[in-house]
Design a protein around this motif. Structure first.
Motif, PDB file in Angstrom:
ATOM      1  N   MET A 211       0.744  -0.984  -0.550  1.00  0.00           N
ATOM      2  CA  MET A 211      -0.340   0.400   0.249  1.00  0.00           C
ATOM      3  C   MET A 211       0.912   1.400   0.014  1.00  0.00           C
ATOM      4  SD  MET A 211      -3.375   0.728  -0.254  1.00  0.00           S
ATOM      5  CE  MET A 211      -4.241   1.843   0.315  1.00  0.00           C
ATOM      6  N   THR A 212       2.072   0.973   0.764  1.00  0.00           N
ATOM      7  CA  THR A 212       2.642   2.235   0.630  1.00  0.00           C
ATOM      8  C   THR A 212       3.221   2.544  -0.958  1.00  0.00           C
ATOM      9  OG1 THR A 212       3.028   1.599   3.205  1.00  0.00           O
ATOM     10  CG2 THR A 212       4.840   3.372   2.129  1.00  0.00           C
ATOM     11  N   ALA A 213       3.573   1.382  -1.369  1.00  0.00           N
ATOM     12  CA  ALA A 213       3.981   1.433  -3.062  1.00  0.00           C
ATOM     13  C   ALA A 213       3.750   2.917  -3.501  1.00  0.00           C
ATOM     14  CB  ALA A 213       4.503   0.388  -3.080  1.00  0.00           C
ATOM     15  N   TYR A 214       2.260   2.046  -3.503  1.00  0.00           N
ATOM     16  CA  TYR A 214       0.853   3.169  -4.174  1.00  0.00           C
ATOM     17  C   TYR A 214       0.996   4.461  -4.090  1.00  0.00           C
ATOM     18  CZ  TYR A 214      -0.783  -1.909  -5.600  1.00  0.00           C
ATOM     19  OH  TYR A 214      -0.608  -3.204  -6.406  1.00  0.00           O
ATOM     20  N   ILE A 215       1.180   4.793  -2.740  1.00  0.00           N
ATOM     21  CA  ILE A 215       0.868   6.144  -1.675  1.00  0.00           C
ATOM     22  C   ILE A 215       2.614   6.673  -2.667  1.00  0.00           C
ATOM     23  CG2 ILE A 215       0.986   7.430  -0.105  1.00  0.00           C
ATOM     24  CD1 ILE A 215      -0.312   5.527   0.885  1.00  0.00           C
ATOM     25  N   VAL A 216       3.800   5.735  -2.599  1.00  0.00           N
ATOM     26  CA  VAL A 216       4.926   6.891  -3.270  1.00  0.00           C
ATOM     27  C   VAL A 216       4.639   7.065  -4.900  1.00  0.00           C
ATOM     28  CG1 VAL A 216       7.197   6.636  -3.353  1.00  0.00           C
ATOM     29  CG2 VAL A 216       6.225   6.168  -1.088  1.00  0.00           C
ATOM     30  N   LEU A 217       4.175   6.121  -5.419  1.00  0.00           N
ATOM     31  CA  LEU A 217       3.841   6.165  -6.755  1.00  0.00           C
ATOM     32  C   LEU A 217       3.048   7.193  -7.102  1.00  0.00           C
ATOM     33  CD1 LEU A 217       4.685   4.276  -9.808  1.00  0.00           C
ATOM     34  CD2 LEU A 217       2.775   3.294  -9.238  1.00  0.00           C
ATOM     35  N   ALA A 218       1.983   7.175  -6.304  1.00  0.00           N
ATOM     36  CA  ALA A 218       1.011   8.058  -7.118  1.00  0.00           C
ATOM     37  C   ALA A 218       1.763   9.330  -6.859  1.00  0.00           C
ATOM     38  CB  ALA A 218      -0.068   7.525  -5.767  1.00  0.00           C
ATOM     39  N   LEU A 219       2.684   9.553  -5.544  1.00  0.00           N
ATOM     40  CA  LEU A 219       3.189  11.267  -5.206  1.00  0.00           C
ATOM     41  C   LEU A 219       4.120  10.721  -5.828  1.00  0.00           C
ATOM     42  CD1 LEU A 219       3.962  11.013  -1.301  1.00  0.00           C
ATOM     43  CD2 LEU A 219       2.288  12.379  -3.130  1.00  0.00           C
ATOM     44  N   VAL A 220       4.814  10.325  -7.194  1.00  0.00           N
ATOM     45  CA  VAL A 220       5.944  10.501  -7.758  1.00  0.00           C
ATOM     46  C   VAL A 220       4.941  11.126  -9.055  1.00  0.00           C
ATOM     47  CG1 VAL A 220       7.509   9.044  -9.159  1.00  0.00           C
ATOM     48  CG2 VAL A 220       7.848   8.766  -7.115  1.00  0.00           C
ATOM     49  N   VAL A 221       4.068  10.204  -9.991  1.00  0.00           N
ATOM     50  CA  VAL A 221       3.752  10.490 -10.470  1.00  0.00           C
ATOM     51  C   VAL A 221       2.623  11.896 -10.816  1.00  0.00           C
ATOM     52  CG1 VAL A 221       1.170   9.755 -12.312  1.00  0.00           C
ATOM     53  CG2 VAL A 221       3.467   8.052 -11.692  1.00  0.00           C
ATOM     54  N   VAL A 222       2.665  11.624  -9.920  1.00  0.00           N
ATOM     55  CA  VAL A 222       1.667  13.549  -9.789  1.00  0.00           C
ATOM     56  C   VAL A 222       2.892  14.765  -9.607  1.00  0.00           C
ATOM     57  CG1 VAL A 222       1.235  15.390  -7.984  1.00  0.00           C
ATOM     58  CG2 VAL A 222       0.131  12.781  -7.659  1.00  0.00           C
ATOM     59  N   VAL A 223       4.077  13.825  -9.334  1.00  0.00           N
ATOM     60  CA  VAL A 223       5.508  15.053  -9.285  1.00  0.00           C
ATOM     61  C   VAL A 223       5.550  15.004 -10.523  1.00  0.00           C
ATOM     62  CG1 VAL A 223       7.554  15.959  -8.224  1.00  0.00           C
ATOM     63  CG2 VAL A 223       5.561  15.156  -6.786  1.00  0.00           C
ATOM     64  N   ALA A 224       5.870  14.687 -11.469  1.00  0.00           N
ATOM     65  CA  ALA A 224       5.694  14.276 -12.305  1.00  0.00           C
ATOM     66  C   ALA A 224       4.966  14.599 -13.656  1.00  0.00           C
ATOM     67  CB  ALA A 224       6.565  12.892 -13.110  1.00  0.00           C
ATOM     68  N   LEU A 225       3.795  14.629 -13.378  1.00  0.00           N
ATOM     69  CA  LEU A 225       3.321  15.489 -14.223  1.00  0.00           C
ATOM     70  C   LEU A 225       3.587  16.902 -13.859  1.00  0.00           C
ATOM     71  CD1 LEU A 225      -0.012  13.634 -14.014  1.00  0.00           C
ATOM     72  CD2 LEU A 225       0.938  13.329 -16.029  1.00  0.00           C
ATOM     73  N   TRP A 226       3.527  17.175 -12.568  1.00  0.00           N
ATOM     74  CA  TRP A 226       3.953  18.854 -12.407  1.00  0.00           C
ATOM     75  C   TRP A 226       4.414  19.412 -13.212  1.00  0.00           C
ATOM     76  CZ3 TRP A 226       7.387  21.039  -9.273  1.00  0.00           C
ATOM     77  CH2 TRP A 226       7.174  22.384  -9.214  1.00  0.00           C
ATOM     78  N   VAL A 227       5.554  18.840 -12.752  1.00  0.00           N
ATOM     79  CA  VAL A 227       7.388  19.147 -13.808  1.00  0.00           C
ATOM     80  C   VAL A 227       6.686  19.489 -15.188  1.00  0.00           C
ATOM     81  CG1 VAL A 227       9.446  18.205 -14.534  1.00  0.00           C
ATOM     82  CG2 VAL A 227       8.804  18.595 -12.131  1.00  0.00           C
ATOM     83  N   VAL A 228       6.207  18.248 -15.734  1.00  0.00           N
ATOM     84  CA  VAL A 228       5.840  18.024 -17.017  1.00  0.00           C
ATOM     85  C   VAL A 228       4.851  19.691 -17.386  1.00  0.00           C
ATOM     86  CG1 VAL A 228       4.829  17.305 -19.407  1.00  0.00           C
ATOM     87  CG2 VAL A 228       6.711  16.090 -17.817  1.00  0.00           C
ATOM     88  N   GLY A 229       3.886  19.888 -16.669  1.00  0.00           N
ATOM     89  CA  GLY A 229       3.413  20.908 -16.871  1.00  0.00           C
ATOM     90  C   GLY A 229       3.731  22.415 -17.278  1.00  0.00           C
ATOM     91  N   VAL A 230       4.359  22.200 -15.430  1.00  0.00           N
ATOM     92  CA  VAL A 230       5.300  23.295 -15.615  1.00  0.00           C
ATOM     93  C   VAL A 230       6.156  23.876 -16.787  1.00  0.00           C
ATOM     94  CG1 VAL A 230       7.527  24.343 -13.957  1.00  0.00           C
ATOM     95  CG2 VAL A 230       5.423  23.788 -13.316  1.00  0.00           C
ATOM     96  N   TYR A 231       6.890  22.676 -17.451  1.00  0.00           N
ATOM     97  CA  TYR A 231       7.925  22.400 -18.219  1.00  0.00           C
ATOM     98  C   TYR A 231       7.354  22.751 -19.729  1.00  0.00           C
ATOM     99  CZ  TYR A 231      11.146  21.390 -22.016  1.00  0.00           C
ATOM    100  OH  TYR A 231      12.554  21.269 -23.266  1.00  0.00           O
ATOM    101  N   ASN A 232       5.708  22.645 -19.872  1.00  0.00           N
ATOM    102  CA  ASN A 232       5.471  23.067 -20.952  1.00  0.00           C
ATOM    103  C   ASN A 232       4.664  24.611 -21.175  1.00  0.00           C
ATOM    104  OD1 ASN A 232       5.714  20.576 -22.001  1.00  0.00           O
ATOM    105  ND2 ASN A 232       3.515  19.651 -21.163  1.00  0.00           N
ATOM    106  N   ARG A 233       4.105  25.054 -19.633  1.00  0.00           N
ATOM    107  CA  ARG A 233       3.879  26.137 -19.761  1.00  0.00           C
ATOM    108  C   ARG A 233       5.753  27.136 -19.778  1.00  0.00           C
ATOM    109  NH1 ARG A 233       1.119  24.408 -15.363  1.00  0.00           N
ATOM    110  NH2 ARG A 233       2.272  25.120 -13.836  1.00  0.00           N
ATOM    111  N   LEU A 234       6.428  27.168 -19.277  1.00  0.00           N
ATOM    112  CA  LEU A 234       8.032  28.071 -19.966  1.00  0.00           C
ATOM    113  C   LEU A 234       7.679  27.506 -20.780  1.00  0.00           C
ATOM    114  CD1 LEU A 234      10.077  27.000 -16.581  1.00  0.00           C
ATOM    115  CD2 LEU A 234       8.685  28.768 -16.446  1.00  0.00           C
ATOM    116  N   ARG A 235       8.333  26.282 -21.358  1.00  0.00           N
ATOM    117  CA  ARG A 235       8.400  26.585 -23.308  1.00  0.00           C
ATOM    118  C   ARG A 235       7.344  27.226 -24.064  1.00  0.00           C
ATOM    119  NH1 ARG A 235      11.646  27.202 -25.913  1.00  0.00           N
ATOM    120  NH2 ARG A 235      13.376  25.180 -25.640  1.00  0.00           N
ATOM    121  N   THR A 236       5.590  26.976 -24.225  1.00  0.00           N
ATOM    122  CA  THR A 236       6.333  27.805 -24.126  1.00  0.00           C
ATOM    123  C   THR A 236       5.609  29.544 -23.958  1.00  0.00           C
ATOM    124  OG1 THR A 236       3.904  25.499 -23.904  1.00  0.00           O
ATOM    125  CG2 THR A 236       2.901  29.306 -24.720  1.00  0.00           C
TER     126      THR A 236
END
Length: 195
Positions: A1-26
């Motif tokens: 269960m803890t692994a899923y929470i960590v994985l979910a947090l990693v995915v959320v942070v990765a999506l946030w980084v991608v979103g910020v990168y895309n906005r800055l690139r735009t």
């Protein structure tokens, strides 16, 4: 269960980084586009100036120094513009570009004042047409510079606000310099007119 929470947090942070990168690139792409619009107008002006000088040369044999100064300033501005286009828009390159453009504008202004002393040149249809084209181009350059500075401001704001600042620094989105019309406080002082 803890692994899923960590994985979910990693995915959320990765999506946030991608979103910020895309906005800055735009934003960075919008800055590049705004500079390209300036570049188009500068090319137009650089192409008009030799024609203006040639038309004036026939009438102004005694004003060779004014014509040579405009030609020299134009060539320096072309070199500075090429350097700005091919290199990162760092502070020195922007300052060199601004100084070259200011020198060109100053020499072009002096030439236009000198033209006023030659009524037959002022009345020449080619000269009138070129003068109008240059005036129109100068206005377009001013609007394009304003648009460029607006885009740079938007990019710099986005890249310097927390938490996007973290991603901007990690991914190398550096602060961008604006184009200035003057390079010193002395140039900003309004001229005194006396009668």
């Amino acid at each position: 269960m803890t692994a899923y929470i960590v994985l979910a947090l990693v995915v959320v942070v990765a999506l946030w980084v991608v979103g910020v990168y895309n906005r800055l690139r735009t934003h960075k792409n919008q800055v590049e586009n705004a500079f390209a619009q300036i570049d188009v107008q500068l090319k137009r002006r650089y192409d008009l100036i030799p024609n203006l000088v040639e038309v004036a040369r026939g009438y102004m044999q005694h004003e060779a120094s004014a014509l040579e100064a405009v030609t020299r300033a134009r060539n320096q501005a072309v070199v500075a513009s090429d350097a700005l286009r091919s290199h990162a828009r760092d502070g020195k390159t922007l300052a060199d570009f601004s100084a070259a453009e200011q020198a060109l504008g100053s020499n072009l202004g002096r030439l236009m004042v000198t033209v006023e002393a030659y009524p037959e040149l002022k009345a020449d249809a080619q000269m009138q047409s070129l003068s109008e084209e240059i005036a129109s181009t100068e206005n377009r350059i001013g609007f394009a510079r304003q648009a460029y500075n607006d885009e740079v401001l938007a990019f710099n704001d986005k890249a310097s606000q927390f938490p996007d600042l973290i991603v901007a620094r990690l991914l190398g989105f550096a602060h961008m310099g604006m184009l200035e019309s003057t390079s010193s406080a002395q140039e900003r002082v309004a001229p005194v007119v006396r009668f």
